[in-house]
Design a protein around this motif. Structure first.
Motif, PDB file in Angstrom:
ATOM      1  N   ASN A   7       0.837  -1.196   0.000  1.00 45.60           N
ATOM      2  CA  ASN A   7       0.000   0.000   0.000  1.00 45.60           C
ATOM      3  C   ASN A   7       0.874   1.249   0.000  1.00 45.60           C
ATOM      4  O   ASN A   7       0.585   2.208  -0.712  1.00 45.60           O
ATOM      5  N   LEU A   8       1.947   1.261   0.780  1.00 42.53           N
ATOM      6  CA  LEU A   8       2.864   2.399   0.775  1.00 42.53           C
ATOM      7  C   LEU A   8       3.488   2.591  -0.594  1.00 42.53           C
ATOM      8  O   LEU A   8       3.611   3.706  -1.080  1.00 42.53           O
ATOM      9  N   ARG A   9       3.883   1.489  -1.238  1.00 41.90           N
ATOM     10  CA  ARG A   9       4.476   1.563  -2.562  1.00 41.90           C
ATOM     11  C   ARG A   9       3.459   2.116  -3.556  1.00 41.90           C
ATOM     12  O   ARG A   9       3.774   2.933  -4.399  1.00 41.90           O
ATOM     13  N   ALA A  17      -0.707   8.979  -7.681  1.00 40.41           N
ATOM     14  CA  ALA A  17      -0.933  10.165  -6.855  1.00 40.41           C
ATOM     15  C   ALA A  17      -2.154  10.938  -7.329  1.00 40.41           C
ATOM     16  O   ALA A  17      -2.806  11.602  -6.549  1.00 40.41           O
ATOM     17  N   ALA A  18      -2.481  10.842  -8.607  1.00 41.25           N
ATOM     18  CA  ALA A  18      -3.621  11.580  -9.151  1.00 41.25           C
ATOM     19  C   ALA A  18      -4.849  10.693  -9.322  1.00 41.25           C
ATOM     20  O   ALA A  18      -5.741  11.008 -10.088  1.00 41.25           O
ATOM     21  N   VAL A  19      -4.920   9.572  -8.600  1.00 45.30           N
ATOM     22  CA  VAL A  19      -6.032   8.642  -8.731  1.00 45.30           C
ATOM     23  C   VAL A  19      -7.221   9.076  -7.882  1.00 45.30           C
ATOM     24  O   VAL A  19      -8.257   8.450  -7.935  1.00 45.30           O
ATOM     25  N   ARG A  20      -7.096  10.140  -7.148  1.00 45.35           N
ATOM     26  CA  ARG A  20      -8.189  10.593  -6.310  1.00 45.35           C
ATOM     27  C   ARG A  20      -9.454  10.757  -7.133  1.00 45.35           C
ATOM     28  O   ARG A  20      -9.413  10.998  -8.329  1.00 45.35           O
ATOM     29  N   ARG A  21     -10.569  10.647  -6.452  1.00 49.71           N
ATOM     30  CA  ARG A  21     -11.867  10.751  -7.107  1.00 49.71           C
ATOM     31  C   ARG A  21     -11.972  12.090  -7.826  1.00 49.71           C
ATOM     32  O   ARG A  21     -11.709  13.133  -7.252  1.00 49.71           O
ATOM     33  N   ARG A  68      -2.664  14.670   3.917  1.00 51.91           N
ATOM     34  CA  ARG A  68      -3.531  13.501   3.998  1.00 51.91           C
ATOM     35  C   ARG A  68      -2.660  12.256   4.018  1.00 51.91           C
ATOM     36  O   ARG A  68      -1.773  12.095   3.182  1.00 51.91           O
ATOM     37  N   PHE A  69      -2.925  11.378   4.977  1.00 56.84           N
ATOM     38  CA  PHE A  69      -2.225  10.096   4.981  1.00 56.84           C
ATOM     39  C   PHE A  69      -3.055   9.065   5.730  1.00 56.84           C
ATOM     40  O   PHE A  69      -4.004   9.400   6.434  1.00 56.84           O
ATOM     41  N   TYR A  78      -7.068   3.747   9.367  1.00 58.10           N
ATOM     42  CA  TYR A  78      -7.565   5.089   9.661  1.00 58.10           C
ATOM     43  C   TYR A  78      -6.904   6.074   8.713  1.00 58.10           C
ATOM     44  O   TYR A  78      -5.807   5.836   8.229  1.00 58.10           O
ATOM     45  N   PHE A  79      -7.586   7.171   8.451  1.00 54.71           N
ATOM     46  CA  PHE A  79      -6.983   8.215   7.653  1.00 54.71           C
ATOM     47  C   PHE A  79      -6.967   9.497   8.464  1.00 54.71           C
ATOM     48  O   PHE A  79      -7.835   9.735   9.302  1.00 54.71           O
ATOM     49  N   ILE A  80      -5.964  10.305   8.224  1.00 54.13           N
ATOM     50  CA  ILE A  80      -5.792  11.565   8.931  1.00 54.13           C
ATOM     51  C   ILE A  80      -5.707  12.666   7.880  1.00 54.13           C
ATOM     52  O   ILE A  80      -4.956  12.550   6.913  1.00 54.13           O
TER      53      ILE A  80
END
Length: 149
Positions: A7-9, A17-21, A68-69, A78-80
């Motif tokens: 997941n980190l990789r 990095a640009a796969v966000r919705r 965001r991580f 969890y996400f922060i």
């Protein structure tokens, strides 16, 4: 543990990095209209629908800090998210903010900024010390001989 490093990789690769919705557009919503209703709309009605939907879609405001991580624990993930930016909401808050809450928010912001400053300063000083040690520079000769000398 293997999934964690995969997941980190995946997160660190530039193409992911640009796969966000993607942000919604008026066309995203207009394509969901029944085809019979779409056919009955005139170009003027279609343009007015696009304009109204474009007004209704919230526009992202620029942020000073957008951090965001994710944290993967053994049980769950969890996400922060930490964002700092100007408040551009049109409507006022529904409930008034008490002075105690304002003071608490102010103190939290100061503590966060001091913590980030301390972490960055410590990292810079540690890196400078390691570079100095690797180059063999001795700022105080004969002052500290180390253990065992």
């Amino acid at each position: 543990m293997k999934a964690y490093f995969q997941n980190l990789r995946w997160l660190s690769t530039s193409e992911n990095a640009a796969v966000r919705r993607p942000l919604p557009t008026p066309a995203t919503y207009l394509t969901q209209i029944d085809p019979d209703v779409q056919a009955s709309l005139t170009t003027q009605q279609w343009a007015e629908l696009e304009r109204i939907i474009d007004l209704a879609i919230p526009k992202p405001a620029p942020k000073l800090v957008d951090l965001r991580f994710e944290v993967d624990l053994l049980i769950s993930r969890y996400f922060i998210v930490l964002m700092v930016g100007k408040d551009r909401r049109r409507a006022p808050r529904s409930a008034p903010v008490s002075r105690f809450t304002q003071f608490g928010n102010w103190m939290a912001a100061v503590i966060l900024l001091l913590g980030f400053n301390l972490a960055i300063s410590t990292s810079v000083l540690m890196a400078a010390y390691l570079i100095k040690s690797a180059l063999g520079i001795d700022l105080l000769p004969g002052h500290f001989r180390g253990f065992g000398n």
